[in-house]
Scaffold this active site. Structure first.
Site, PDB file in Angstrom:
ATOM      1  N   LYS A 127     148.808 -21.126 -16.337  1.00  0.00           N
ATOM      2  CA  LYS A 127     148.130 -21.421 -17.951  1.00  0.00           C
ATOM      3  C   LYS A 127     147.907 -19.983 -18.757  1.00  0.00           C
ATOM      4  O   LYS A 127     147.841 -20.035 -19.842  1.00  0.00           O
ATOM      5  CB  LYS A 127     146.666 -22.102 -17.751  1.00  0.00           C
ATOM      6  N   ASN A 168     139.913 -22.075 -18.723  1.00  0.00           N
ATOM      7  CA  ASN A 168     141.164 -20.882 -18.641  1.00  0.00           C
ATOM      8  C   ASN A 168     140.704 -19.623 -17.784  1.00  0.00           C
ATOM      9  O   ASN A 168     139.417 -19.548 -17.669  1.00  0.00           O
ATOM     10  CB  ASN A 168     141.626 -20.566 -19.924  1.00  0.00           C
ATOM     11  N   GLY A 227     131.702 -30.445 -25.399  1.00  0.00           N
ATOM     12  CA  GLY A 227     132.381 -29.672 -26.589  1.00  0.00           C
ATOM     13  C   GLY A 227     133.642 -30.339 -26.678  1.00  0.00           C
ATOM     14  O   GLY A 227     133.952 -31.732 -26.590  1.00  0.00           O
ATOM     15  N   ALA A 228     134.618 -29.363 -27.139  1.00  0.00           N
ATOM     16  CA  ALA A 228     136.163 -30.265 -27.646  1.00  0.00           C
ATOM     17  C   ALA A 228     136.500 -30.732 -26.373  1.00  0.00           C
ATOM     18  O   ALA A 228     137.193 -31.895 -26.338  1.00  0.00           O
ATOM     19  CB  ALA A 228     136.755 -29.100 -28.212  1.00  0.00           C
TER      20      ALA A 228
END
Lengths: 319, 319
Positions: free
Chosen positions: B200, B110, B16-17
């Site tokens: 994060k 994440n 994906g990205a």
């Protein structure tokens, strides 16, 4: 020029859903009720006021004593203010114009300290009272109101000539409650208006805000475990805030309102209608002042604070 | 069959990205990179991978080593997992198929504890690492990625053969960071993966959630006093949660991320894209587990809890 004690003359300032509903109910009970209108004047003067009530069936008040200007109204003994809190400053001169000497002004609005601004703009001789409406009602069009459920009004004394006479003050509040009761409407005289306002906030803080934040009416909010818990957590914070401000709410009050809401028909709170029509949300009355009062009493309400900040963002981007 | 230490073979699981961006950057730096694709396989096999980068300009990897099945991939020394946390269970067999003996699996996701489920499904001989990507990147179409800003990756060791050898573990993490550094990407070897994940979260908890809740990207969120305060309050709760769990974040870390976001181009976090495309939101990794970990350490995070409940309601009604 004013009505008698047994049949006082009642003026409705702001004939929206709330003012219209209670005005029609009082008129049907035989009170002499006069309605101040703006954009809906022509429609109501011609076609009257229609209430589509799930409780009472369809109601129609055909011969409405309607006015487009407060100066044309006869002096009223009781004035019911059903407009948005955001317009109170501009209503004060109209209220003063329509008031008989020593008139009672009953502010049918949600939130905290909504009478304070009005008070500074009204003659000292007027009694100012607050009323909390437990009702599912909304405006469907010019002169047309939909009443879905409930209807009770809790009333308390804010300020005026009887401020320092507890007994006379309470008698006057009971007189106000009596008007509604004679119209078949449940109404309680509250000894403490601030406490009554905090009690109503237990409902308004969660449901008004979440209806806008989650674009959801009461049925979906009450059908999901997460939103149910969030509603309960927000209610609990209101109860804590009230307590910090010296108002011990009745035991089990939040649970009671939660259960009432479960049994209600699906309902979109007024704040959602304001959002939908890109009107200012009543954030000061329902969130900012309760948060400030609780904070001044040393009590933080983190979830209400977060909800308020999210709503303030939405409100600023909605207009 | 595997690559050499100086030129390890890298497999991208989920192009994906995130996987696409880092895979292309590593391939351009001379690494032997193999891409596993699903729906975009044909487009990428034919047209390659395109990155429209505001930092590097337009990048095009024309001869992509693309695969539609993990079984066809050569054994890889490093596997980068860029798919959603919600699909980890189904990815495990593909990772095992593409892994060389003793391979390093780097989970670029994440949230908290995202490796735990994978760990139980992977052979013990594989090293499992986590990587936190500080990057503004999104998928624009088949094989097309838009890179708006940033790019750093912080890496930590989760579990595997070196679990009980701190020095060797850290050397391996540094080897991973070195791959990215050789591709011109900022990368830090973190001694403590859980702390890196909490760090994060200081960004993801406010911005991912509020982007969905308020339908707002970073620029409007950073332009309004109320949403700014809400972001800061949520960040402060993440820092408190981390602390309760034994992770003292660097002083001023939340303020640092807040300022970084102020300077970022307008950005829609990945959770908003998931919301828009009616995909499951990554609520477990970003909210449920951090809240549970903090609570287990005796720390309530009321604003994050309220945000989570609102998001869970939205997610349930979005699919």
């Amino acid at each position: 020029m004013t009505g008698s004690v047994s049949r006082p003359r009642i003026g409705i300032i702001g004939t929206g859903a709330i003012g219209g509903y209670y005005g029609v109910m009082l008129a049907r009970a035989g009170f002499d009720v006069h309605f101040l209108l703006r954009s809906e004047f022509a429609a109501v003067a011609e076609g009257g006021l229609h209430i589509d009530s799930a409780v009472h069936g369809p109601l129609h008040l055909s011969a409405v004593q309607a006015y487009s200007q407060a100066a044309d109204m006869p002096p009223c003994d009781w004035l019911l203010v059903g407009a948005k809190t955001t317009s109170n400053a501009s209503l004060a001169p109209l209220i003063a114009q329509a008031a008989a000497p020593g008139a009672k002004v009953l502010v049918l609005q949600n939130g905290l300290e909504v009478e304070d601004e009005l008070r500074t703009l009204l003659p000292d001789s007027l009694h100012l009272l607050g009323g909390l409406c437990f009702i599912c009602v909304h405006r469907a069009g010019p002169g047309a109101i939909v009443h879905q459920a409930l209807g009770a009004v809790n009333i308390g004394y804010h300020s005026g000539p009887l401020q320092h006479d507890a007994a006379a003050r309470q008698a006057l509040v009971e007189e106000g409650a009596g008007l509604f009761q004679r119209a078949g409407i449940e109404s309680q005289a509250m000894a403490n208006l601030q406490q009554a306002r905090w009690q109503k906030l237990v409902w308004n803080v969660p449901y008004n805000g979440l209806s806008v934040l989650l674009r959801a009416s009461t049925t979906p909010l009450m059908s999901d475990d997460n939103s149910r818990e969030l509603v309960q957590a927000l209610m609990a914070e209101v109860v804590r805030g009230a307590q910090a401000c010296g108002h011990e709410l009745p035991a089990g009050y939040a649970e009671h309102l939660f259960k009432v809401t479960e049994k209600m028909p699906d309902y979109w709170p007024s704040m959602y209608h304001d959002f939908l029509h890109k009107r200012a949300l009543e954030l000061d009355a329902v969130y900012v002042r309760p948060l400030a009062a609780a904070r001044a009493a040393g009590c933080e309400l983190p979830k209400i604070q977060a909800l308020y900040q999210a709503l303030a963002f939405i409100d600023a981007n909605n207009r």
